[in-house]
Every structure is written in structure tokens, then in C-alpha cells.
Design a protein around this motif. Sequence first.
Motif, mmCIF file in Angstrom:
data_model
loop_
_atom_site.group_PDB
_atom_site.id
_atom_site.type_symbol
_atom_site.label_atom_id
_atom_site.label_comp_id
_atom_site.label_asym_id
_atom_site.label_seq_id
_atom_site.Cartn_x
_atom_site.Cartn_y
_atom_site.Cartn_z
ATOM 1 N N MET A 1 -8.215 16.581 -50.466
ATOM 2 C CA MET A 1 -7.159 15.594 -50.450
ATOM 3 C C MET A 1 -7.798 14.219 -50.592
ATOM 4 N N ARG A 3 -8.007 9.957 -50.693
ATOM 5 C CA ARG A 3 -7.578 8.879 -49.797
ATOM 6 C C ARG A 3 -6.128 8.504 -50.093
ATOM 7 N N VAL A 6 -3.697 11.095 -48.759
ATOM 8 C CA VAL A 6 -3.547 10.997 -47.302
ATOM 9 C C VAL A 6 -2.630 9.825 -46.961
ATOM 10 N N GLU A 9 0.982 10.495 -47.613
ATOM 11 C CA GLU A 9 1.629 11.284 -46.561
ATOM 12 C C GLU A 9 2.130 10.363 -45.448
ATOM 13 N N LEU A 48 -2.143 17.958 -43.950
ATOM 14 C CA LEU A 48 -3.250 17.083 -43.584
ATOM 15 C C LEU A 48 -4.330 17.826 -42.800
ATOM 16 N N LEU A 146 -8.462 12.566 -38.921
ATOM 17 C CA LEU A 146 -7.671 12.421 -40.137
ATOM 18 C C LEU A 146 -8.009 11.123 -40.852
ATOM 19 N N LEU A 163 -11.065 12.880 -42.853
ATOM 20 C CA LEU A 163 -10.361 13.288 -44.062
ATOM 21 C C LEU A 163 -10.349 12.121 -45.036
ATOM 22 N N THR A 164 -10.171 10.906 -44.502
ATOM 23 C CA THR A 164 -10.282 9.714 -45.336
ATOM 24 C C THR A 164 -10.679 8.525 -44.486
#
Length: 194
Positions: A1, A3, A6, A9, A48, A146, A163-164
Motif C-alpha cells: 500500500m 503512502r 494510506v 483511506e 490497512l 500504521l 505502513l507509511t
Amino acid sequence: MTREEVLQEFREAGALLEGHFILSSGLRSPVFLQKAKVFAEPERTERLCKALAEKLKAELTEEPTVIVSPAVGGLIPGYETARHMGLKALYVEREGGEFTLRRGFELSSDDKVLVVEDIVSTGLSSRECIEAINATGATVIAEGCLVDRSAGEADVGVPLISLTQYKVPAYEPDNLPPELEAIPAIKPGSRGLK
């Protein structure tokens, strides 16, 4: 996923807010990520956290035996990430102002703990959570989150895998830019609320 995926979302959940916000650290920011709005939507949260779980599996150098998250913000992403990694999800919560394991949760010296948080800004909650875990004799191998609002600047004491990253300016309350000074400050988070 990516940036942008994310952040999209968060936008779609109405969780990427603009204004003048008092962060849990006491710093001020023109942007606030209201993750509770994201976590109110199970399908969005699953997307996510599944992406975070996949990234953690790819980047961790050791296999975790359990995920531990700080309450309250880390509960949902910790649980959902643990579900996608096939691990048990525990949490620490504050008692007398300090994080501790409660509710019959136990860790052993054999446990390799992965801490999972929602959003890391300064890393304060993460460090407090890790300190509580270390006190049990377990080993914290890394932390996943996250969103890393510090863009890699926060030192949580273990490798931080996000995640980002989303660097948002944060200012001391007595050193605000004019555009923030002109807007009333609000505190949308939970730390320190009575």
C-alpha cells in the motif's frame, strides 16, 4: 500500500483533519489524523492492518511470538494486525499513570514481542509501552505502526516499521506560525483529558 493509498483511506473516513490541533505531546499541528474514524470502519481497518502485517512479515528479521499494543489507540490495529499474522494480541494499559499488563495477560522471557501502534509522533507512548514489556523479561524485537508522523525521526528504542510516513509540522505552543495563531486550538486526542 502506497503512502497516498494510506492517506486516501484516512481522507475517505473523514479522518484527515485540518485546523489547529493540540497533540498528545503538547505540540501544535495544522493536521490531525483522527484514527478513531478509520477504526470505526472494519473493512477499511482490515485493509490497512493487512497491508501493515504484510510489510512487517517482509521486513522483520526475527519471528515475533506475540503482539502487544498500548491501550487505547493501539488496541484495534494491534488486534487486526495480529489476526493477519496469526499471533496472539495483548495490550498494556495505564494503571497509576504507568503502562502495565493486566487482565491476566502474561509474557515470558521466551516471548519475542512485536509492538503495534496506530500512529507514532514523538514515540513517547511507544517507549513507555516497550519499557513495560521489558519489565516482564520478554524481548521487544520491533514496533510496527500504521503512520509514522515523525518520518523516521522518532526513536522508540527498537526498529520502527511503518505502513507509511507522513511528516506533518508540529510547533511548540509559544512558537506558532501566524496562520495557526489565528485559529482556536482544539484537542481531539485522548491523552491528558479529564
